[in-house]
Design an enzyme around this catalytic site. Structure first.
Site, PDB file in Angstrom:
ATOM      1  N   GLN A  15      23.580  10.636  -2.256  1.00 33.60           N
ATOM      2  CA  GLN A  15      24.111  11.396  -1.123  1.00 33.60           C
ATOM      3  C   GLN A  15      25.527  10.973  -0.745  1.00 33.60           C
ATOM      4  OE1 GLN A  15      20.664  11.717   1.991  1.00 33.60           O
ATOM      5  NE2 GLN A  15      20.096  10.175   0.499  1.00 33.60           N
ATOM      6  N   ASP A  56      26.730   9.879   7.819  1.00 32.68           N
ATOM      7  CA  ASP A  56      25.645   9.933   8.809  1.00 32.68           C
ATOM      8  C   ASP A  56      25.926  10.865   9.985  1.00 32.68           C
ATOM      9  OD1 ASP A  56      24.437   7.998   7.229  1.00 32.68           O
ATOM     10  OD2 ASP A  56      25.209   6.342   8.435  1.00 32.68           O
ATOM     11  N   MET A 109      19.187   9.967   3.857  1.00 34.94           N
ATOM     12  CA  MET A 109      19.893   8.918   4.597  1.00 34.94           C
ATOM     13  C   MET A 109      20.311   9.426   5.979  1.00 34.94           C
ATOM     14  SD  MET A 109      22.126   7.352   1.419  1.00 34.94           S
ATOM     15  CE  MET A 109      22.529   5.765   2.132  1.00 34.94           C
ATOM     16  N   ARG A 129      20.906   6.631   8.563  1.00 33.72           N
ATOM     17  CA  ARG A 129      20.763   5.488   9.446  1.00 33.72           C
ATOM     18  C   ARG A 129      19.877   5.851  10.635  1.00 33.72           C
ATOM     19  NH1 ARG A 129      24.478   1.308  12.025  1.00 33.72           N
ATOM     20  NH2 ARG A 129      25.265   3.058  13.247  1.00 33.72           N
ATOM     21  N   ARG A 169      31.461  -4.857   3.355  1.00 36.89           N
ATOM     22  CA  ARG A 169      31.067  -5.308   4.689  1.00 36.89           C
ATOM     23  C   ARG A 169      31.505  -6.764   4.838  1.00 36.89           C
ATOM     24  NH1 ARG A 169      28.188  -1.011   6.318  1.00 36.89           N
ATOM     25  NH2 ARG A 169      26.984   0.113   4.753  1.00 36.89           N
ATOM     26  N   CYS A 170      31.874  -7.160   6.037  1.00 37.25           N
ATOM     27  CA  CYS A 170      32.466  -8.484   6.236  1.00 37.25           C
ATOM     28  C   CYS A 170      31.890  -9.156   7.475  1.00 37.25           C
ATOM     29  CB  CYS A 170      33.987  -8.361   6.349  1.00 37.25           C
ATOM     30  SG  CYS A 170      34.840  -9.938   6.500  1.00 37.25           S
ATOM     31  N   ASP A 199      27.209  10.152  12.814  1.00 34.85           N
ATOM     32  CA  ASP A 199      26.657   9.491  13.995  1.00 34.85           C
ATOM     33  C   ASP A 199      27.723   8.860  14.896  1.00 34.85           C
ATOM     34  OD1 ASP A 199      27.446   7.502  12.258  1.00 34.85           O
ATOM     35  OD2 ASP A 199      25.621   6.296  12.460  1.00 34.85           O
ATOM     36  N   ARG A 221       2.537  21.781  -4.909  1.00 36.03           N
ATOM     37  CA  ARG A 221       2.426  20.480  -4.263  1.00 36.03           C
ATOM     38  C   ARG A 221       3.250  20.425  -2.970  1.00 36.03           C
ATOM     39  NH1 ARG A 221      -0.158  17.081  -7.621  1.00 36.03           N
ATOM     40  NH2 ARG A 221       0.167  17.208  -9.880  1.00 36.03           N
ATOM     41  N   ARG A 254      12.202  22.120  -4.852  1.00 38.57           N
ATOM     42  CA  ARG A 254      11.345  23.254  -4.499  1.00 38.57           C
ATOM     43  C   ARG A 254      10.835  23.968  -5.758  1.00 38.57           C
ATOM     44  NH1 ARG A 254      10.378  26.027  -0.007  1.00 38.57           N
ATOM     45  NH2 ARG A 254      12.018  24.982   1.187  1.00 38.57           N
ATOM     46  N   THR A 266      31.952   8.747   7.579  1.00 36.34           N
ATOM     47  CA  THR A 266      30.574   8.351   7.296  1.00 36.34           C
ATOM     48  C   THR A 266      29.740   9.595   7.077  1.00 36.34           C
ATOM     49  OG1 THR A 266      28.538   7.389   8.246  1.00 36.34           O
ATOM     50  CG2 THR A 266      30.190   8.183   9.798  1.00 36.34           C
ATOM     51  N   GLY A 320      30.087   1.785   4.533  1.00 36.47           N
ATOM     52  CA  GLY A 320      29.616   2.676   3.480  1.00 36.47           C
ATOM     53  C   GLY A 320      30.662   3.719   3.138  1.00 36.47           C
ATOM     54  N   ARG A 340      50.889  10.047   3.121  1.00 43.59           N
ATOM     55  CA  ARG A 340      51.930  11.068   2.994  1.00 43.59           C
ATOM     56  C   ARG A 340      52.506  11.493   4.349  1.00 43.59           C
ATOM     57  NH1 ARG A 340      51.002  14.553  -2.522  1.00 43.59           N
ATOM     58  NH2 ARG A 340      50.825  12.698  -3.835  1.00 43.59           N
ATOM     59  N   ASP A 379      30.368   3.228  12.149  1.00 39.73           N
ATOM     60  CA  ASP A 379      30.127   2.425  13.346  1.00 39.73           C
ATOM     61  C   ASP A 379      30.662   1.001  13.213  1.00 39.73           C
ATOM     62  OD1 ASP A 379      28.509   2.134  15.991  1.00 39.73           O
ATOM     63  OD2 ASP A 379      27.832   0.459  14.770  1.00 39.73           O
ATOM     64  N   GLY A 380      30.339   0.321  12.109  1.00 43.63           N
ATOM     65  CA  GLY A 380      30.801  -1.046  11.924  1.00 43.63           C
ATOM     66  C   GLY A 380      32.312  -1.144  11.822  1.00 43.63           C
TER      67      GLY A 380
END
Length: 319
Positions: A251, A127, A169, A171, A72-73, A129, A162, A154, A125, A11, A25, A103-104
């Protein structure tokens, strides 16, 4: 080392371009040739590789996404696919590789390292993470995008009195939800790292309504459940009328913040330094504002930990 390669994978995240710029550089400054691999590991296997010059990375530091593109592969998860990639690198005399991603991407770099090819992982990433770093490239920008959205939602939540449920996001990590929820003044934050209690949430919402509170914001990390699923459970528990907002891939986009540009520049340059010093098989990061690097083969034995002090603070401030 005379030639290195750089690729972005998985991602995209804001700040990947500044990281690529720094790699190119920094390397050229030290008289090292740099080759860009287009389309992640898929491009590596297919030989979609071109030499990059100083001008190749001009005017990209402020741009989101990645100029090298990403994909992705599945094939690269196999030994045969990895060997094809190494053959392409050897064909061009590329002696080391900088991999920017999550991660991937790190798993691909780890696989190459295990086969004796020197790689350095750079955490890119939204995330946040990846173990071995306090922050990943893109997290800060994504966070500010979410906060901006919460502020706008808001306004509507207040106008219509409401409860809004906002899905973000991340993951399997709750960092975006936690930081954005705390900064955005959310009444409830749901993260994968902590089980939630629907009775407690319902009681908090009812208490707010009873004291005249006009609206409520609930931030749900995608690793917990979907906003739609949570809204259904909340309706059963409170019978409150809710609205759902799934922020999605907005995002990931946008011009990187100053923090992400500086972080990406520091980490990208450090990755080149490691390769120049003959240190492949590393993963760079930042801890307590100091650059660090760890063995990429061991990075998966470490686990990213969310700051539970922030989570507890968010609950205390949302009474």
């Amino acid at each position: 080392m005379k030639r290195i390669g750089v690729l972005t994978s998985g991602g995209d995240s804001p700040g990947m371009n500044p990281a690529v710029r720094a790699v190119v550089r920094k390397a050229i400054f030290h008289n090292i040739e740099v080759f860009g691999i287009y389309g992640g590991y898929t491009g590596l296997i297919n030989g979609n590789i071109k030499q990059l010059e100083l001008g190749s990375v001009g005017d990209i530091i402020h741009r989101g996404g990645t100029m090298l593109y990403s994909a992705r592969c599945e094939e690269f998860k196999t030994k045969e696919g990895q060997q094809k990639g190494i053959e392409q690198l050897n064909k061009l005399g590329i002696e080391g590789l900088v991999v920017i991603g999550g991660d991937g991407s790190y798993r691909g770099a780890k696989a190459l390292t295990e086969q004796g090819y020197p790689c350095v992982g750079v955490p890119g990433t939204i995330d946040n993470d990846i173990a071995g770093t306090d922050y990943t490239i893109g997290f800060d920008t994504a966070l500010n995008t979410v906060i901006d959205a919460i502020d706008k939602i808001r306004d509507t939540a207040t106008s219509h009195e409401r409860t809004f449920i906002i899905e973000v996001m991340g993951r399997d990590a709750g960092d975006i939800a936690l930081w954005a929820g705390l900064a955005g003044g959310a009444e409830t934050i749901l993260i994968p790292e902590e089980n939630y209690n629907m009775e407690e949430i319902a009681a908090r919402l009812k208490s707010g309504h009873e004291r005249g509170k006009k609206h409520s914001i609930i931030v749900v990390a995608e690793g917990v459940c979907s906003a739609t699923e949570f809204a259904k459970h909340l309706k059963e528990a409170t019978n409150y009328d809710t609205r759902i907002s799934v922020l999605g891939h907005i995002q990931r986009g946008g011009s990187p913040t100053a923090f992400d540009r500086v972080l990406a520049s520091r980490l990208g340059a450090r990755a080149v330094e490691l390769l120049l010093n003959g240190k492949g098989g590393r993963a760079v990061g930042i801890e307590k504002n100091e650059l660090v690097d760890y063995d990429i083969l061991e990075i998966f034995n470490r686990k990213h930990k969310i700051d539970m002090n922030l989570f507890n603070l968010s609950k205390e401030l949302s009474i």
